[in-house]
Design an enzyme around this catalytic site. Structure first.
Site, mmCIF file in Angstrom:
data_model
loop_
_atom_site.group_PDB
_atom_site.id
_atom_site.type_symbol
_atom_site.label_atom_id
_atom_site.label_comp_id
_atom_site.label_asym_id
_atom_site.label_seq_id
_atom_site.Cartn_x
_atom_site.Cartn_y
_atom_site.Cartn_z
ATOM 1 N N TYR A 237 0.867 -1.187 0.000
ATOM 2 C CA TYR A 237 0.000 0.000 0.000
ATOM 3 C C TYR A 237 0.894 1.224 0.000
ATOM 4 C CZ TYR A 237 -3.356 3.504 1.710
ATOM 5 O OH TYR A 237 -4.157 4.623 1.853
ATOM 6 N N ASP B 136 9.372 2.745 -0.930
ATOM 7 C CA ASP B 136 8.379 3.479 -0.143
ATOM 8 C C ASP B 136 8.681 3.190 1.337
ATOM 9 O OD1 ASP B 136 4.717 3.477 0.118
ATOM 10 O OD2 ASP B 136 6.316 4.371 1.341
ATOM 11 N N LYS C 254 5.241 9.814 8.144
ATOM 12 C CA LYS C 254 5.036 9.345 9.517
ATOM 13 C C LYS C 254 6.070 9.919 10.508
ATOM 14 C CE LYS C 254 2.689 5.213 7.798
ATOM 15 N NZ LYS C 254 1.300 5.225 8.260
HETATM 16 P P1 KE4 Z 1 -0.561 8.718 4.133
HETATM 17 O O1 KE4 Z 1 -1.065 9.311 2.847
HETATM 18 O O2 KE4 Z 1 -1.638 7.953 4.878
HETATM 19 O O3 KE4 Z 1 0.173 9.725 5.024
HETATM 20 O O4 KE4 Z 1 0.571 7.636 3.761
HETATM 21 C C1 KE4 Z 1 0.244 6.618 2.835
HETATM 22 C C2 KE4 Z 1 1.208 5.466 3.000
HETATM 23 C C3 KE4 Z 1 2.215 5.304 2.067
HETATM 24 N N1 KE4 Z 1 3.103 4.296 2.171
HETATM 25 C C4 KE4 Z 1 3.038 3.413 3.202
HETATM 26 C C5 KE4 Z 1 4.047 2.311 3.275
HETATM 27 C C6 KE4 Z 1 2.031 3.534 4.187
HETATM 28 O O5 KE4 Z 1 1.969 2.635 5.203
HETATM 29 C C7 KE4 Z 1 1.097 4.575 4.090
HETATM 30 C C8 KE4 Z 1 -0.043 4.753 5.090
HETATM 31 N N2 KE4 Z 1 -0.156 3.740 6.101
HETATM 32 C C9 KE4 Z 1 -1.484 3.499 6.594
HETATM 33 C C10 KE4 Z 1 -1.423 2.373 7.628
HETATM 34 N N3 KE4 Z 1 -0.853 1.181 7.155
HETATM 35 C C11 KE4 Z 1 -2.076 4.729 7.187
HETATM 36 C C12 KE4 Z 1 -3.291 4.513 8.044
HETATM 37 C C13 KE4 Z 1 -4.538 5.030 7.387
HETATM 38 O O6 KE4 Z 1 -4.709 4.807 6.154
HETATM 39 O O7 KE4 Z 1 -5.359 5.630 8.119
#
Ligand code: KE4
Length: 452
Positions: A169, A264, A292
């Site tokens: 993801y 990523d 993060k």
């Molecule tokens: P954001 O757009 O949510 O800041 O980041 C996206 C993203 C990109 N790459 C990786 C490896 C990620 O894990 C994420 C976002 N992680 C999720 C939880 N696994 C965020 C939680 C959510 O979607 O509320």
């Protein structure tokens, strides 16, 4: 005499029943009321699907405050928290230095729409720590970071196709919502509606850990693949750690075909090492995405690469990318205060604390009749409810998500909060001590016992 013995026994039995009943039923009256109200205004009552507890057949707890390893809901329930805001809170909640940095900065303004010195400080730390990055661009989320990184790979190579892996993801750019992990898998829409077919025509899918599935794509599209994007350690199928050779082979293949390798590291950056997976495994990508932890709990993302590649990005180059609040002083102050506290000692503490917790849970699993096993690296792990080892998306999907949901709810009732989905990572912070580890093991023991 006999009567009184019987009476005491009866009383004891009633107390046990009440005790187990109260343990079985969290008081979540206020959270339920707030959730009902939220659903009038917010889609699904939440601002991000994974928070909805749908995946664990529950209704979400509304949080009133958090400190260190603890989080408190609006009904006054206290939990040891292992979500850590999905990764950013490596120092635990409301770290005193992070909070005072935010307060100090906020007293001087929240956003200037102009450069400030704090942006240089964070960028300098990122460049110093992450092997692949000589220049960086801040964004406001991980999604923006990955979206921009892919645009950069396409701009730099002039190619259109992108390879992604099933189960990874990378946030929700249209063309990446194809067999995506995290919430996309949790909610059964790994390939989301609303994305025109033409948007994903240039997205090629490979199998995580399977280098032949990648070779095949490069054979089919030898000169038109801009890049490969991968979570170098996956957190969004739950934690899946690939062989180092797999990552090295991705580097070899992209080099041979003049494509770019994109790591990523939104989740793993500064989580598994100051230099992320690329430092820990010694495989250096062409472009890295971060997020993060570098925001210390405020909205931040970033992407970076060599000076040569980043020269493509506006205003130095023609590839456009922008953001009103990118690098804003508040987020930079929280990120800088966080990164400054990370060093080899903190990572050793995180590794040792997590290893103690995971060893204890594995011991509980071995003594239970439940099919479960753990993938762990550094301060992230996932308990998979399946007897098979989870090495890719196919094996992750074999998990018993209902059992995970029951386990999650048992844990909550025993004062511990894990992520409300099987396909996520558990995060340990520097604020978790032996005390929380022991309490957590006790809660896990009781939660597994109730599953039998
Ligand atoms: P954001 O757009 O949510 O800041 O980041 C996206 C993203 C990109 N790459 C990786 C490896 C990620 O894990 C994420 C976002 N992680 C999720 C939880 N696994 C965020 C939680 C959510 O979607 O509320």
């Amino acid at each position: 005499m006999i009567f009184s013995l019987f009476f005491i026994h009866f009383l004891d039995y009633r107390l046990k029943l009440v005790h187990s009943y109260t343990l079985m039923k969290l008081n979540n009256k206020t959270s339920k009321r707030l959730f009902k109200k939220a659903q009038n205004y917010l889609v699904g009552g939440v601002n991000s699907p994974v928070r909805s507890f749908n995946a664990v057949q529950g209704s979400p707890l509304f949080i009133s405050k958090a400190k260190g390893p603890y989080i408190y809901d609006e009904d006054g329930n206290k939990f040891i928290d292992y979500i850590g805001s999905w990764g950013p809170l490596i120092l635990g909640h409301s770290d005193k230095d992070v909070v005072s940095a935010i307060k100090k900065t906020a007293s001087k303004g929240t956003s200037y729409g102009a450069p400030c010195e704090l942006e240089i400080e964070v960028a300098k730390l990122v460049v110093k720590s992450v092997p692949s990055i000589e220049k960086v661009r801040m964004t406001n989320s991980g999604t923006e970071a990955t979206m921009s990184a892919i645009r950069l790979a396409r701009a730099y190579t002039g190619n259109d196709y992108i390879v992604k892996f099933e189960g990874c993801y990378h946030g929700h750019p249209d063309y990446l919502l194809v067999k995506a992990g995290s919430g996309a898998t949790t909610f059964g829409n790994p390939s989301s509606p609303g994305v025109p077919k033409s948007f994903t025509d240039k997205t090629l899918l490979a199998k995580y850990g399977d280098i032949n599935s990648v070779e095949k794509l490069f054979k089919k599209y030898p000169d038109n693949i801009a890049g490969i994007i991968i979570e170098p350690v996956c957190g969004n199928m739950g934690v899946v750690v690939p062989e180092k050779k797999f990552l090295a082979d991705l580097k070899r293949i992209t080099k041979k075909h003049k494509s770019l390798l994109i790591f990523d590291e939104v989740m793993t950056g500064f989580r598994l090492d100051m230099g992320g997976v690329q430092k820990r495994f010694g495989v250096i990508p062409d472009i890295t995405c971060l997020g993060k932890i570098i925001g210390g709990g405020l909205p931040v993302g970033a992407y970076g690469a060599s000076k040569k590649i980043m020269k493509m990005v506006s205003p130095e180059g023609p590839m456009y990318q922008a953001g009103t609040l990118s690098g804003n002083p508040l987020a930079m102050s929280a990120g800088f205060a966080t990164l400054k506290k990370l060093n080899s000692k903190t990572y050793k503490y995180l590794e040792d604390t997590t290893a103690e917790l995971v060893d204890g849970i594995e011991d509980i699993i071995s003594k239970s009749r439940i099919d479960a096993n753990i993938n762990q690296i550094g301060s992230m792990f996932t308990i998979f409810f399946t007897k098979n080892e989870v090495v890719n998306y196919k094996s992750a999907l074999k998990c018993d998500t209902k059992k995970y949901g029951a386990f999650f709810k048992n844990l909550l009732e025993n004062g511990v909060m894990f992520p409300p989905s099987q396909f996520e990572a558990v995060f340990v912070s520097t604020s978790h001590t032996k005390k929380e580890v022991n309490k957590t093991l006790d809660a896990v023991y009781k939660s597994f016992k109730d599953l039998n």
